[in-house]
Design a protein around this motif. Structure first.
Motif, PDB file in Angstrom:
ATOM      1  N   GLY C  71     -20.639  -3.435  -6.513  1.00 49.20           N
ATOM      2  CA  GLY C  71     -19.753  -4.456  -5.968  1.00 49.20           C
ATOM      3  C   GLY C  71     -18.653  -3.879  -5.089  1.00 49.20           C
ATOM      4  N   LEU C  72     -19.013  -2.947  -4.225  1.00 46.05           N
ATOM      5  CA  LEU C  72     -18.003  -2.264  -3.416  1.00 46.05           C
ATOM      6  C   LEU C  72     -17.524  -3.127  -2.259  1.00 46.05           C
ATOM      7  N   GLN C  73     -16.308  -2.833  -1.814  1.00 43.33           N
ATOM      8  CA  GLN C  73     -15.769  -3.491  -0.630  1.00 43.33           C
ATOM      9  C   GLN C  73     -16.094  -2.695   0.627  1.00 43.33           C
ATOM     10  N   ASP C  74     -16.183  -1.376   0.497  1.00 47.32           N
ATOM     11  CA  ASP C  74     -16.409  -0.548   1.687  1.00 47.32           C
ATOM     12  C   ASP C  74     -16.832   0.868   1.276  1.00 47.32           C
ATOM     13  N   VAL C  75     -17.543   1.524   2.187  1.00 53.14           N
ATOM     14  CA  VAL C  75     -17.958   2.919   1.991  1.00 53.14           C
ATOM     15  C   VAL C  75     -17.885   3.630   3.343  1.00 53.14           C
ATOM     16  N   VAL C  76     -17.378   4.845   3.346  1.00 50.72           N
ATOM     17  CA  VAL C  76     -17.488   5.707   4.534  1.00 50.72           C
ATOM     18  C   VAL C  76     -18.075   7.045   4.098  1.00 50.72           C
ATOM     19  N   ILE C  77     -19.082   7.485   4.842  1.00 46.51           N
ATOM     20  CA  ILE C  77     -19.655   8.810   4.604  1.00 46.51           C
ATOM     21  C   ILE C  77     -19.672   9.568   5.927  1.00 46.51           C
ATOM     22  N   VAL C  78     -19.136  10.777   5.906  1.00 44.59           N
ATOM     23  CA  VAL C  78     -19.237  11.670   7.060  1.00 44.59           C
ATOM     24  C   VAL C  78     -19.888  12.958   6.561  1.00 44.59           C
ATOM     25  N   HIS C  79     -20.922  13.397   7.245  1.00 42.13           N
ATOM     26  CA  HIS C  79     -21.618  14.612   6.827  1.00 42.13           C
ATOM     27  C   HIS C  79     -21.680  15.583   7.982  1.00 42.13           C
ATOM     28  N   ARG C  80     -21.269  16.798   7.718  1.00 44.44           N
ATOM     29  CA  ARG C  80     -21.316  17.858   8.701  1.00 44.44           C
ATOM     30  C   ARG C  80     -22.737  18.379   8.818  1.00 44.44           C
ATOM     31  N   VAL C  81     -23.147  18.750  10.036  1.00 47.21           N
ATOM     32  CA  VAL C  81     -24.398  19.478  10.257  1.00 47.21           C
ATOM     33  C   VAL C  81     -24.081  20.712  11.104  1.00 47.21           C
ATOM     34  N   GLY C  82     -25.063  21.598  11.239  1.00 48.65           N
ATOM     35  CA  GLY C  82     -24.855  22.821  12.017  1.00 48.65           C
ATOM     36  C   GLY C  82     -24.274  23.920  11.150  1.00 48.65           C
ATOM     37  N   ARG C  83     -23.586  24.862  11.786  1.00 46.21           N
ATOM     38  CA  ARG C  83     -23.065  26.032  11.078  1.00 46.21           C
ATOM     39  C   ARG C  83     -21.673  25.749  10.543  1.00 46.21           C
ATOM     40  N   ILE C  84     -21.494  25.991   9.257  1.00 46.81           N
ATOM     41  CA  ILE C  84     -20.266  25.614   8.562  1.00 46.81           C
ATOM     42  C   ILE C  84     -19.671  26.852   7.909  1.00 46.81           C
ATOM     43  N   ALA C  85     -18.411  27.135   8.203  1.00 45.52           N
ATOM     44  CA  ALA C  85     -17.740  28.320   7.650  1.00 45.52           C
ATOM     45  C   ALA C  85     -17.134  27.999   6.285  1.00 45.52           C
ATOM     46  N   PRO C  86     -16.949  29.025   5.438  1.00 48.62           N
ATOM     47  CA  PRO C  86     -16.307  28.807   4.139  1.00 48.62           C
ATOM     48  C   PRO C  86     -14.962  28.101   4.295  1.00 48.62           C
ATOM     49  N   GLY C  87     -14.699  27.147   3.395  1.00 46.82           N
ATOM     50  CA  GLY C  87     -13.447  26.406   3.433  1.00 46.82           C
ATOM     51  C   GLY C  87     -13.536  25.139   4.259  1.00 46.82           C
ATOM     52  N   GLU C  88     -14.577  25.020   5.090  1.00 49.59           N
ATOM     53  CA  GLU C  88     -14.718  23.795   5.889  1.00 49.59           C
ATOM     54  C   GLU C  88     -15.402  22.692   5.072  1.00 49.59           C
ATOM     55  N   ALA C  89     -15.094  21.447   5.446  1.00 51.70           N
ATOM     56  CA  ALA C  89     -15.676  20.299   4.749  1.00 51.70           C
ATOM     57  C   ALA C  89     -17.125  20.102   5.169  1.00 51.70           C
ATOM     58  N   ILE C  90     -17.987  19.905   4.177  1.00 58.95           N
ATOM     59  CA  ILE C  90     -19.402  19.619   4.427  1.00 58.95           C
ATOM     60  C   ILE C  90     -19.647  18.116   4.391  1.00 58.95           C
ATOM     61  N   VAL C  91     -19.040  17.473   3.407  1.00 58.01           N
ATOM     62  CA  VAL C  91     -19.321  16.056   3.210  1.00 58.01           C
ATOM     63  C   VAL C  91     -18.052  15.341   2.752  1.00 58.01           C
ATOM     64  N   PHE C  92     -17.921  14.107   3.201  1.00 61.11           N
ATOM     65  CA  PHE C  92     -16.819  13.236   2.781  1.00 61.11           C
ATOM     66  C   PHE C  92     -17.403  11.891   2.389  1.00 61.11           C
ATOM     67  N   VAL C  93     -17.057  11.432   1.199  1.00 62.39           N
ATOM     68  CA  VAL C  93     -17.476  10.104   0.736  1.00 62.39           C
ATOM     69  C   VAL C  93     -16.235   9.364   0.278  1.00 62.39           C
ATOM     70  N   ALA C  94     -16.071   8.127   0.722  1.00 62.71           N
ATOM     71  CA  ALA C  94     -14.981   7.281   0.228  1.00 62.71           C
ATOM     72  C   ALA C  94     -15.556   5.936  -0.177  1.00 62.71           C
ATOM     73  N   THR C  95     -15.107   5.435  -1.318  1.00 59.07           N
ATOM     74  CA  THR C  95     -15.547   4.124  -1.784  1.00 59.07           C
ATOM     75  C   THR C  95     -14.316   3.269  -2.077  1.00 59.07           C
ATOM     76  N   ALA C  96     -14.394   1.986  -1.749  1.00 59.98           N
ATOM     77  CA  ALA C  96     -13.286   1.063  -2.013  1.00 59.98           C
ATOM     78  C   ALA C  96     -13.786  -0.064  -2.897  1.00 59.98           C
ATOM     79  N   ALA C  97     -13.017  -0.355  -3.952  1.00 56.05           N
ATOM     80  CA  ALA C  97     -13.395  -1.430  -4.871  1.00 56.05           C
ATOM     81  C   ALA C  97     -12.127  -2.091  -5.391  1.00 56.05           C
ATOM     82  N   GLY C  98     -12.299  -3.212  -6.076  1.00 57.40           N
ATOM     83  CA  GLY C  98     -11.147  -3.875  -6.675  1.00 57.40           C
ATOM     84  C   GLY C  98     -10.537  -3.012  -7.771  1.00 57.40           C
ATOM     85  N   HIS C  99     -11.421  -2.376  -8.565  1.00 55.28           N
ATOM     86  CA  HIS C  99     -10.951  -1.602  -9.715  1.00 55.28           C
ATOM     87  C   HIS C  99     -11.568  -0.212  -9.734  1.00 55.28           C
TER      88      HIS C  99
END
Lengths: 79, 149, 149, 79
Positions: C71-99
């Motif tokens: 029963g979510l209100q919203d979702v955002v997903i951003v996923h990195r591709v290519g070459r990724i150095a240590p400390g860099e973000a690979i994936v971001f997920v956000a979910t919005a709900a009432g509770h």
């Protein structure tokens, strides 16, 4: 002189939240508070009301040093 | 590790940026942002009271327990106090761990504690007047999940 | 709802700021940031390959399922591709709900899917050479938790 | 002409990732790929390798229209 702090609905009920009161121990402090405001005295002894002395929760009796801070904490509602 | 209270609006995104910076061995950062709901106009302003010093210390003890229990690398908690308008952030929790399961569970654990047992007193100002809020049954049940394990 | 891939470093905090803005009926935002670990020098660069179009569509189907299930209100997903150095973000997920329970569980569910079943191919470049990475047993077990319910 | 895409270790093994090959159906395409590179032909038929035609997973046989995009996907590692 103890510094007495009231929180949440206890402060609303009393009409104050920070006051200095003369007392040697918790029992004396409760008696002084009840003498000035019997309804507040009753509320402070009510279910779920906790007492902290110098920011540490105490159960039962406690001696109050000069300048002790006594807080009456109604049931915590969480954030 | 840091626990702080603020009576001014704060920006969760800026806290995430600071929390994620310079982590070479953190695989997982879980965060939670609690926002004040308008409740379709029923709630206009939320008012949160803390006991400065006592409240941070009580939260700090739970953070220490979570660090040990879940093997966390870091935790940041920021909690708003005072009058909070709908849409504003009330609470921010971030946990850092090597792997995601620990980060998620610790964030969930900390939020259950914060919502049900942390030393805050909460008032809702709405069109119908003012009322003090106590933890819901679900808040209490959620918090006891962690006791049984 | 949005699912995107990017071959450039991205800033999770900025995504949180945008995601939380202007929400009057969202009580809970859960987020997860997966960061590339240095593994104490064993991994120097992570290389992620996606199948553009196919990968976003596959993730989008799971997001739709999560929106309904929790029963979510919203979702955002951003996923990195290519070459990724240590400390860099690979994936971001956000979910919005009432509770919060729904927001947490959906974020956890989406990450389990992304880590074990999403159409990515992952290579680790380290001092000892290059190796392709397959999901760990724990990734597979975590993902099946949601099948059994 | 089908456009053939290889991903992950299949691309590393073949030494290419995007090539045009004449074929009317998947079986013909697999045969053409195996004729040019028998080891690749074997890898494409290996366990866990999935096939997508025009970005839709297919099982078994499929006719290939002109300009079809055929992707061979080794086991997905997740992100």
């Amino acid at each position: 002189m103890a510094r007495v702090l009231l929180f949440g609905r206890l402060a609303d009920q009393a009409g104050w939240r920070d006051r200095r009161i003369e007392a040697d121990d918790l029992a004396g402090l409760r008696a002084a508070l009840a003498a000035a405001d019997p309804e507040l005295g009753e509320a402070l002894a009510g279910p779920g009301v906790q007492v902290a002395v110098d920011k540490v929760l105490v159960r039962g009796e406690a001696v109050l040093t000069a300048g002790a801070e006594v807080a009456f904490l109604p049931p915590m509602s969480g954030g | 590790m840091s626990v702080s209270l603020t009576d001014r609006p704060f920006e969760p995104g800026a806290l995430v940026t600071a929390f994620c910076a310079g982590r070479e061995e953190t695989g997982a950062v879980a965060t939670f942002v609690g926002l004040a709901r308008a409740e379709k106009g029923r709630a206009t302003v939320l008012e949160l009271e803390a006991y400065p010093g006592f409240t941070e210390a009580a939260i700090g003890e739970i953070v220490d327990a979570a660090m040990r229990r879940f093997g966390l690398q870091d935790v940041v908690i920021v909690h708003r106090v005072g009058r909070i308008a709908p849409g504003e952030a009330i609470v921010f929790v971030a946990t850092a761990a090597g792997h995601r399961r620990e980060a998620f569970e610790a964030c969930d654990f900390l939020m259950d504690y914060l919502k049900s047992r942390a030393p805050f007193w909460k008032k809702e100002h709405g069109p119908g007047g003012v009322r003090w809020i106590e933890p819901t049954d679900r808040d209490r049940t959620d918090a006891t999940r962690w006791d049984q394990e």
